[in-house]
Design a protein around this motif. Structure first.
Motif, PDB file in Angstrom:
ATOM      1  N   ALA A 299       0.839  -1.208   0.000  1.00  0.00           N
ATOM      2  CA  ALA A 299       0.000   0.000   0.000  1.00  0.00           C
ATOM      3  C   ALA A 299       0.869   1.251   0.000  1.00  0.00           C
ATOM      4  N   ALA A 300       1.899   1.258   0.829  1.00  0.00           N
ATOM      5  CA  ALA A 300       2.799   2.411   0.878  1.00  0.00           C
ATOM      6  C   ALA A 300       3.556   2.566  -0.438  1.00  0.00           C
TER       7      ALA A 300
ATOM      8  N   SER B 228       2.462   1.911  -3.376  1.00  0.00           N
ATOM      9  CA  SER B 228       1.634   2.482  -4.425  1.00  0.00           C
ATOM     10  C   SER B 228       1.096   3.868  -4.100  1.00  0.00           C
ATOM     11  N   PHE B 229       0.888   4.199  -2.824  1.00  0.00           N
ATOM     12  CA  PHE B 229       0.259   5.475  -2.499  1.00  0.00           C
ATOM     13  C   PHE B 229       1.240   6.583  -2.098  1.00  0.00           C
ATOM     14  N   LEU B 230       2.350   6.248  -1.471  1.00  0.00           N
ATOM     15  CA  LEU B 230       3.290   7.282  -1.038  1.00  0.00           C
ATOM     16  C   LEU B 230       3.857   8.130  -2.184  1.00  0.00           C
TER      17      LEU B 230
ATOM     18  N   ARG C   4       2.517   9.256  -4.710  1.00  0.00           N
ATOM     19  CA  ARG C   4       1.552  10.257  -5.149  1.00  0.00           C
ATOM     20  C   ARG C   4       1.644  11.530  -4.314  1.00  0.00           C
ATOM     21  N   PHE C   5       2.067  11.387  -3.071  1.00  0.00           N
ATOM     22  CA  PHE C   5       2.135  12.528  -2.172  1.00  0.00           C
ATOM     23  C   PHE C   5       3.567  13.034  -1.977  1.00  0.00           C
TER      24      PHE C   5
END
Length: 183
Positions: free
Chosen positions: A42-43, A45-47, A49-50
């Motif tokens: 999860a980290a 794929s999502f980190l 982006r930010f």
């Protein structure tokens, strides 16, 4: 009778082929291991982006290294590497099997290394994380260039800087995961 200068507690640990005594093995447990793997994906794929620079790190690689080192069991290290690598292949847009093969080799090497080296010390963990990143990067480059015929650049200076960054990230991440362990 000759006297030795080796203290009795060290002498008793290294006589002949007797392995060194280690602290009792603390394991993360299957639920904790699955949770750490899911959080790492999860980290991953999502980190980015930010925070854009986090995309340079392969968090599942660090989880393979951590789990294989703490298991101290070569077949489990192989299975951990294969499962995480194939999951990463399934979630990525690259060819299936590339990360599976590479992370299986890293899992095997990490589990084998943990049987030789005491991995409870942070310095050793950092050095091993950097070493396994270098191995992972070299195998990835070889697989892409030699087996698949994809031209991938290899920058030795960037690779060494990234290996140091992986060591630093391991020094931050591994103690956090250690808190989830049970005796």
């Amino acid at each position: 009778m000759a006297r030795t200068l080796i203290p009795s507690n060290i002498r008793s640990q290294s006589i002949g082929n007797t392995p060194l005594r280690r602290r009792p093995l603390e394991k993360l447990g299957p639920v904790g291991s699955m949770g750490v793997v899911i959080v790492s994906f999860a980290a991953q794929s999502f980190l980015p982006r930010f925070v854009s620079w986090t995309g340079a790190f392969d968090l599942p690689l660090l989880i393979v290294v951590y789990l294989a080192l703490t298991e101290r069991n070569v077949p489990r290290g192989i299975l951990i590497g294969a499962a995480i690598g194939l999951t990463q292949d399934a979630l990525s847009h690259g060819p299936i099997g590339g990360f599976g093969i590479i992370k299986t080799v890293v899992g095997y090497l990490a589990a084998s290394m943990s049987r030789i080296v005491e991995i409870d010390y942070p310095g050793i963990r950092g050095i091993l994380a950097a070493l396994f990143f270098l191995i992972h990067h070299l195998l990835f480059w070889l697989m892409q260039t030699v087996l698949l015929g994809i031209n991938v650049s290899f920058d030795p200076a960037r690779t060494l800087v990234m290996s140091a960054a992986y060591a630093g990230l391991a020094l931050l991440l591994f103690p956090l995961i250690d808190r989830l362990k049970r005796a």
